[in-house]
Scaffold this active site. Structure first.
Site, PDB file in Angstrom:
ATOM      1  N   ASP A 109      49.459  15.543   4.615  1.00 30.15           N
ATOM      2  CA  ASP A 109      49.775  14.235   4.669  1.00 30.15           C
ATOM      3  C   ASP A 109      48.602  13.215   4.548  1.00 30.15           C
ATOM      4  O   ASP A 109      47.535  13.460   5.009  1.00 30.15           O
ATOM      5  CB  ASP A 109      50.553  13.909   6.158  1.00 30.15           C
ATOM      6  CG  ASP A 109      51.369  12.441   6.035  1.00 30.15           C
ATOM      7  OD1 ASP A 109      51.554  12.018   5.029  1.00 30.15           O
ATOM      8  OD2 ASP A 109      51.235  12.040   7.305  1.00 30.15           O
ATOM      9  N   HIS A 110      48.495  12.379   3.887  1.00 29.51           N
ATOM     10  CA  HIS A 110      47.525  11.433   3.368  1.00 29.51           C
ATOM     11  C   HIS A 110      46.269  11.998   2.981  1.00 29.51           C
ATOM     12  O   HIS A 110      45.261  11.704   3.712  1.00 29.51           O
ATOM     13  CB  HIS A 110      47.254  10.302   4.479  1.00 29.51           C
ATOM     14  CG  HIS A 110      48.453   9.515   4.688  1.00 29.51           C
ATOM     15  ND1 HIS A 110      48.731   8.375   3.808  1.00 29.51           N
ATOM     16  CD2 HIS A 110      49.502   9.473   5.505  1.00 29.51           C
ATOM     17  CE1 HIS A 110      49.843   7.827   4.177  1.00 29.51           C
ATOM     18  NE2 HIS A 110      50.467   8.428   5.237  1.00 29.51           N
ATOM     19  N   ASP A 113      56.364  10.171  12.522  1.00 32.13           N
ATOM     20  CA  ASP A 113      55.325  10.803  13.291  1.00 32.13           C
ATOM     21  C   ASP A 113      55.654  10.001  14.599  1.00 32.13           C
ATOM     22  O   ASP A 113      55.769  10.558  15.669  1.00 32.13           O
ATOM     23  CB  ASP A 113      54.039  10.222  12.732  1.00 32.13           C
ATOM     24  CG  ASP A 113      52.990  10.955  13.451  1.00 32.13           C
ATOM     25  OD1 ASP A 113      53.301  11.692  14.596  1.00 32.13           O
ATOM     26  OD2 ASP A 113      51.692  11.062  13.115  1.00 32.13           O
ATOM     27  N   THR A 114      55.699   8.475  14.411  1.00 26.87           N
ATOM     28  CA  THR A 114      55.530   7.700  15.930  1.00 26.87           C
ATOM     29  C   THR A 114      56.697   8.073  16.589  1.00 26.87           C
ATOM     30  O   THR A 114      56.414   8.095  17.814  1.00 26.87           O
ATOM     31  CB  THR A 114      55.804   6.156  15.106  1.00 26.87           C
ATOM     32  OG1 THR A 114      54.457   6.080  14.425  1.00 26.87           O
ATOM     33  CG2 THR A 114      55.793   5.346  16.330  1.00 26.87           C
ATOM     34  N   GLY A 157      55.849   5.491   6.971  1.00 24.82           N
ATOM     35  CA  GLY A 157      56.058   4.585   8.090  1.00 24.82           C
ATOM     36  C   GLY A 157      57.579   4.293   8.210  1.00 24.82           C
ATOM     37  O   GLY A 157      57.948   3.123   8.416  1.00 24.82           O
ATOM     38  N   ASN A 199      59.306   9.936   6.211  1.00 23.58           N
ATOM     39  CA  ASN A 199      58.220  10.484   7.273  1.00 23.58           C
ATOM     40  C   ASN A 199      58.200   9.813   8.672  1.00 23.58           C
ATOM     41  O   ASN A 199      58.379   8.755   8.531  1.00 23.58           O
ATOM     42  CB  ASN A 199      56.726   9.929   6.366  1.00 23.58           C
ATOM     43  CG  ASN A 199      56.324  10.771   5.388  1.00 23.58           C
ATOM     44  OD1 ASN A 199      56.957  11.586   4.836  1.00 23.58           O
ATOM     45  ND2 ASN A 199      55.209  10.663   5.000  1.00 23.58           N
TER      46      ASN A 199
HETATM   47  P1  13P Z   1      55.619   6.582  11.247  1.00 26.01           P
HETATM   48  O1  13P Z   1      54.350   5.734  11.690  1.00 26.01           O
HETATM   49  O2  13P Z   1      56.378   5.389  11.122  1.00 26.01           O
HETATM   50  O3  13P Z   1      56.208   7.498  12.240  1.00 26.01           O
HETATM   51  O4  13P Z   1      55.072   6.998   9.658  1.00 26.01           O
HETATM   52  C1  13P Z   1      54.602   8.390   9.710  1.00 26.01           C
HETATM   53  C2  13P Z   1      54.181   8.431   8.399  1.00 26.01           C
HETATM   54  O5  13P Z   1      54.166   7.851   7.215  1.00 26.01           O
HETATM   55  C3  13P Z   1      52.969   9.837   8.137  1.00 26.01           C
HETATM   56  O6  13P Z   1      52.557   9.795   6.854  1.00 26.01           O
HETATM   57  O1  G3H Z   2      50.322   8.761   8.617  1.00 25.29           O
HETATM   58  C1  G3H Z   2      49.517   8.901   9.319  1.00 25.29           C
HETATM   59  C2  G3H Z   2      50.254   9.892  10.380  1.00 25.29           C
HETATM   60  O2  G3H Z   2      50.857   9.028  11.450  1.00 25.29           O
HETATM   61  C3  G3H Z   2      49.230  10.792  11.209  1.00 25.29           C
HETATM   62  O3  G3H Z   2      48.294  10.191  11.691  1.00 25.29           O
HETATM   63  O4  G3H Z   2      45.813  10.735  11.447  1.00 25.29           O
HETATM   64  O5  G3H Z   2      46.414  10.115  13.693  1.00 25.29           O
HETATM   65  O6  G3H Z   2      47.225  12.234  12.790  1.00 25.29           O
HETATM   66  P1  G3H Z   2      47.080  10.927  12.295  1.00 25.29           P
HETATM   67 ZN    ZN Z   3      52.244   7.870   5.863  1.00 24.86          ZN
END
Ligand code: 13P
Ligand code: G3H
Ligand code: ZN
Length: 307
Positions: free
Chosen positions: A82-83, A255-256, A211, A253
């Site tokens: 990711d990223h 994560d949060t 996000g 995606n």
């Molecule tokens: P959230 O912070 O909304 O969960 O997005 C996660 C994300 O885009 C990881 O690449």
């Molecule tokens: O998009 C980012 C993800 O939420 C991951 O974040 O670099 O803190 O693992 P992180």
């Molecule tokens: Zn992201």
């Protein structure tokens, strides 16, 4: 089953109007929650690791966990960076068996983003590894930002078409008003679905919504009840996710929402059971809480029952 790449999961998803969740992991319990949910829902899944997650947990540990759990659950899954911004880590993922990579050149001017993306496509494709890129910046839409600058940070549909054509990338992350983290909107949540519709009309590869966490009220409330200090946290409503699925979004995606669920359940058990000090009891509660969140996402995204 053995790990697949994101094209195997996302091309059918775009064709059939659903999305596969891209869930971020950095440890055993989050990974277990992802596969527990996927097995129960019979859903394909994308396991995403940020560069900092790889630094935290290590390439081999992550790869072994994801590989083993996807075989045990008998679920089609990919292991995705990711990223990605650091070429050393991008190459490290190729060497360590990742099946999908994101090159995030969204902070570069258009031509530099194209060059960076194309370089990763050229590295990855000979290994059968799929590549996601990002065009536009995920800054969120603040009420005080002028219309022109909101527009400038979002993905331009014509540029998106050119970008895909010139890079040969497999999927494209678009900026339509979401942002990372738990504070996405100051006022009412707003996504530019019209813009997404225009992008989807010009770009036939699967689109990605970053996000996309919802900050579900019950998940936030649990964390807050046990002391988390998260005033004004706000995420993307379910109806906006549903609308995005109609316009080419094939990966969403998250994560949060997993971080919030983890935090709430750990806080709850530590508060309610002060005699518990076995990490397995504490973390199993967090794992099961995250699995519930992930299952609800699989229903919302329409990936449940596709395996
Ligand atoms: P959230 O912070 O909304 O969960 O997005 C996660 C994300 O885009 C990881 O690449
Ligand atoms: O998009 C980012 C993800 O939420 C991951 O974040 O670099 O803190 O693992 P992180
Ligand atoms: Zn992201």
């Amino acid at each position: 089953m053995a790990l697949v790449n994101n094209n195997d999961l996302m091309v059918p998803a775009r064709r059939d109007g659903y999305a596969v969740g891209g869930f971020n992991t950095s440890n055993l319990e989050i990974t277990a929650a992802i596969f527990q949910a996927a097995a129960e829902k019979r859903s394909p899944v994308i396991v995403a690791t940020s560069q900092s997650a790889i630094k935290y947990a290590g390439y081999d540990n992550i790869r072994a966990m994801v590989d083993n759990m996807s075989r045990e659950a008998d679920i089609p899954a990919s292991l995705h960076l990711d990223h990605g911004t650091d070429m050393e880590i991008i190459k490290g993922c190729i060497e360590h068996g990742w099946t999908s990579l994101m090159i995030d050149g969204s902070h570069f001017p258009f031509d530099e983003n194209i060059a960076a993306t194309k370089a990763v496509v050229d590295l990855a494709h000979p290994h059968g590894i799929s590549v996601e890129a990002e065009l536009g910046r995920l800054e969120g839409v603040e009420d005080e930002i002028s219309v022109d600058s909101k527009d400038a940070s979002m993905t331009d549909p014509e540029e998106a078409a050119q970008f895909v054509e010139r890079t040969g990338v497999d999927s494209l992350a678009v900026a339509i008003g979401t942002s990372h983290g738990a504070y996405k909107f100051k006022g009412e949540p707003r996504l530019d679905i019209e813009r997404l519709e225009k992008i989807a009309a010009l770009v036939s590869i699967p689109l990605v919504l970053h996000g996309a966490s919802a900050v579900p009220p019950e998940v936030l409330e649990l964390a807050q009840r046990y002391g988390a200090d998260l005033p004004g946290a706000k995420g993307v409503p379910a109806e906006s996710i549903r609308a995005s699925l109609k316009h080419g979004v094939a990966k969403v995606n998250i994560d949060t929402d997993l971080r919030l669920a983890f935090t709430g359940h750990v806080r709850q058990i530590l508060t309610e059971s002060p005699k518990v000090f076995d990490p397995r009891k504490i973390l199993a509660a967090a794992r099961d809480g995250m699995a519930e969140v992930i299952k609800a996402k699989m229903d919302l995204f329409g990936s449940a029952g596709r395996v």
